[in-house]
Motif scaffolding. Sequence first.
Motif, PDB file in Angstrom:
ATOM      1  N   THR A 160      27.722  24.400  45.562  1.00 23.06           N
ATOM      2  CA  THR A 160      27.888  22.966  45.373  1.00 23.06           C
ATOM      3  C   THR A 160      29.240  22.750  44.693  1.00 23.06           C
ATOM      4  OG1 THR A 160      26.884  22.939  43.175  1.00 23.06           O
ATOM      5  CG2 THR A 160      25.398  22.718  45.071  1.00 23.06           C
ATOM      6  N   ARG A 161      29.549  21.504  44.380  1.00 18.44           N
ATOM      7  CA  ARG A 161      30.829  21.237  43.709  1.00 18.44           C
ATOM      8  C   ARG A 161      30.816  21.687  42.247  1.00 18.44           C
ATOM      9  NH1 ARG A 161      28.553  15.997  43.955  1.00 18.44           N
ATOM     10  NH2 ARG A 161      29.559  15.665  45.964  1.00 18.44           N
ATOM     11  N   GLU A 162      29.623  21.874  41.660  1.00 18.96           N
ATOM     12  CA  GLU A 162      29.541  22.267  40.255  1.00 18.96           C
ATOM     13  C   GLU A 162      29.940  23.726  40.081  1.00 18.96           C
ATOM     14  OE1 GLU A 162      26.497  20.742  37.247  1.00 18.96           O
ATOM     15  OE2 GLU A 162      25.693  22.712  37.792  1.00 18.96           O
ATOM     16  N   ASP A 163      30.828  23.990  39.122  1.00 21.36           N
ATOM     17  CA  ASP A 163      31.314  25.352  38.847  1.00 21.36           C
ATOM     18  C   ASP A 163      31.806  26.020  40.131  1.00 21.36           C
ATOM     19  OD1 ASP A 163      30.761  25.135  36.120  1.00 21.36           O
ATOM     20  OD2 ASP A 163      28.732  25.891  36.370  1.00 21.36           O
ATOM     21  N   ARG A 164      32.560  25.273  40.890  1.00 19.05           N
ATOM     22  CA  ARG A 164      32.971  25.705  42.228  1.00 19.05           C
ATOM     23  C   ARG A 164      33.709  27.041  42.213  1.00 19.05           C
ATOM     24  NH1 ARG A 164      37.384  25.105  45.601  1.00 19.05           N
ATOM     25  NH2 ARG A 164      36.875  24.806  47.817  1.00 19.05           N
ATOM     26  N   GLU A 165      34.667  27.185  41.286  1.00 23.47           N
ATOM     27  CA  GLU A 165      35.468  28.416  41.260  1.00 23.47           C
ATOM     28  C   GLU A 165      34.603  29.630  40.957  1.00 23.47           C
ATOM     29  OE1 GLU A 165      36.171  25.659  39.623  1.00 23.47           O
ATOM     30  OE2 GLU A 165      37.942  24.915  40.706  1.00 23.47           O
ATOM     31  N   HIS A 166      33.638  29.471  40.050  1.00 25.99           N
ATOM     32  CA  HIS A 166      32.733  30.583  39.746  1.00 25.99           C
ATOM     33  C   HIS A 166      31.865  30.914  40.955  1.00 25.99           C
ATOM     34  CE1 HIS A 166      33.914  30.717  35.596  1.00 25.99           C
ATOM     35  NE2 HIS A 166      33.485  29.489  35.362  1.00 25.99           N
ATOM     36  N   ALA A 167      31.400  29.886  41.650  1.00 27.46           N
ATOM     37  CA  ALA A 167      30.557  30.120  42.825  1.00 27.46           C
ATOM     38  C   ALA A 167      31.328  30.844  43.924  1.00 27.46           C
ATOM     39  CB  ALA A 167      30.011  28.795  43.348  1.00 27.46           C
ATOM     40  N   ILE A 168      32.587  30.480  44.118  1.00 29.50           N
ATOM     41  CA  ILE A 168      33.405  31.173  45.117  1.00 29.50           C
ATOM     42  C   ILE A 168      33.527  32.651  44.766  1.00 29.50           C
ATOM     43  CG2 ILE A 168      35.749  31.401  46.035  1.00 29.50           C
ATOM     44  CD1 ILE A 168      35.980  28.340  45.827  1.00 29.50           C
ATOM     45  N   ALA A 169      33.832  32.946  43.501  1.00 25.72           N
ATOM     46  CA  ALA A 169      33.955  34.342  43.071  1.00 25.72           C
ATOM     47  C   ALA A 169      32.638  35.088  43.242  1.00 25.72           C
ATOM     48  CB  ALA A 169      34.427  34.404  41.621  1.00 25.72           C
ATOM     49  N   ASP A 170      31.524  34.447  42.885  1.00 27.06           N
ATOM     50  CA  ASP A 170      30.214  35.080  43.033  1.00 27.06           C
ATOM     51  C   ASP A 170      29.919  35.383  44.502  1.00 27.06           C
ATOM     52  OD1 ASP A 170      29.805  34.889  40.310  1.00 27.06           O
ATOM     53  OD2 ASP A 170      28.521  33.106  40.442  1.00 27.06           O
ATOM     54  N   ASN A 171      30.240  34.438  45.374  1.00 24.42           N
ATOM     55  CA  ASN A 171      29.942  34.630  46.791  1.00 24.42           C
ATOM     56  C   ASN A 171      30.791  35.726  47.412  1.00 24.42           C
ATOM     57  OD1 ASN A 171      27.911  32.691  46.981  1.00 24.42           O
ATOM     58  ND2 ASN A 171      29.350  31.036  47.411  1.00 24.42           N
ATOM     59  N   ILE A 172      32.051  35.799  47.038  1.00 20.11           N
ATOM     60  CA  ILE A 172      32.909  36.876  47.553  1.00 20.11           C
ATOM     61  C   ILE A 172      32.391  38.225  47.071  1.00 20.11           C
ATOM     62  CG2 ILE A 172      35.220  37.868  47.484  1.00 20.11           C
ATOM     63  CD1 ILE A 172      36.263  34.950  47.272  1.00 20.11           C
ATOM     64  N   ALA A 173      32.007  38.295  45.789  1.00 16.35           N
ATOM     65  CA  ALA A 173      31.454  39.545  45.255  1.00 16.35           C
ATOM     66  C   ALA A 173      30.157  39.911  45.970  1.00 16.35           C
ATOM     67  CB  ALA A 173      31.216  39.413  43.755  1.00 16.35           C
TER      68      ALA A 173
END
Length: 229
Positions: free
Chosen positions: A86-99
Amino acid sequence: MSQAPDDVLLRPATTPVHGRYLVRPPRVAGAGLWLVGFHGQAQTAGAFLEPLARVPRGERWLVASVQGLNRWYTSRTNQVVAGWMTREDREHAIADNIAWVDRVCDALAGEFGEPRAIVFAGFSQGVAMAYRAGLLGRRECAAIVAGCGDVPPELKAGAPPRPWPRVLAATGAADEWFTPARLEQDAAFLRTVRPDARTLVFEGGHEWADGLVRGAGELLAEVESAVGD
């Protein structure tokens, strides 16, 4: 990142999370050709595996469908579905998904051997994940199939750490969300980073339709030919 009231400190924290992915092994062991897919919003890895497996391919291809880590119940049917962020904590979510994608690829390599070529494919919200996996993940990919979704803004804003692979970006002629006009906007960008990037407007709407399946199969055949025996 969302803002907290002035008297509250907002802090991110990390935690291990278990996810799931589904695999159809290749009929020829050790070939090292992977088609790895990412479903759309409110779908599951299981729901996307069958459409993904419709892509024409030889017996050397492994097919994997990866499920987003954000799960919930649908309000009408009480079925479990998933999304990517979602838009919340977007940068963290992107990093989590790539990992998460990197860990899935590590697990696939541990079970089936390291890949010789990977094609990342996404549908709708999963398209952004296909682009991110291909350009920001630890393993290089040979091609990206983007079905009915756009290039994520952070990849348009700056140069990724590796060159762009082959790209097939497609949408349906009747898609009211990712319209052919939006596809052409993405195409204009893609041609600046990969002049041979191809686009496809197929008959249909916001769906993994037959025209997209055929186009993806042609791309896989090119990748397999380039890898050789």
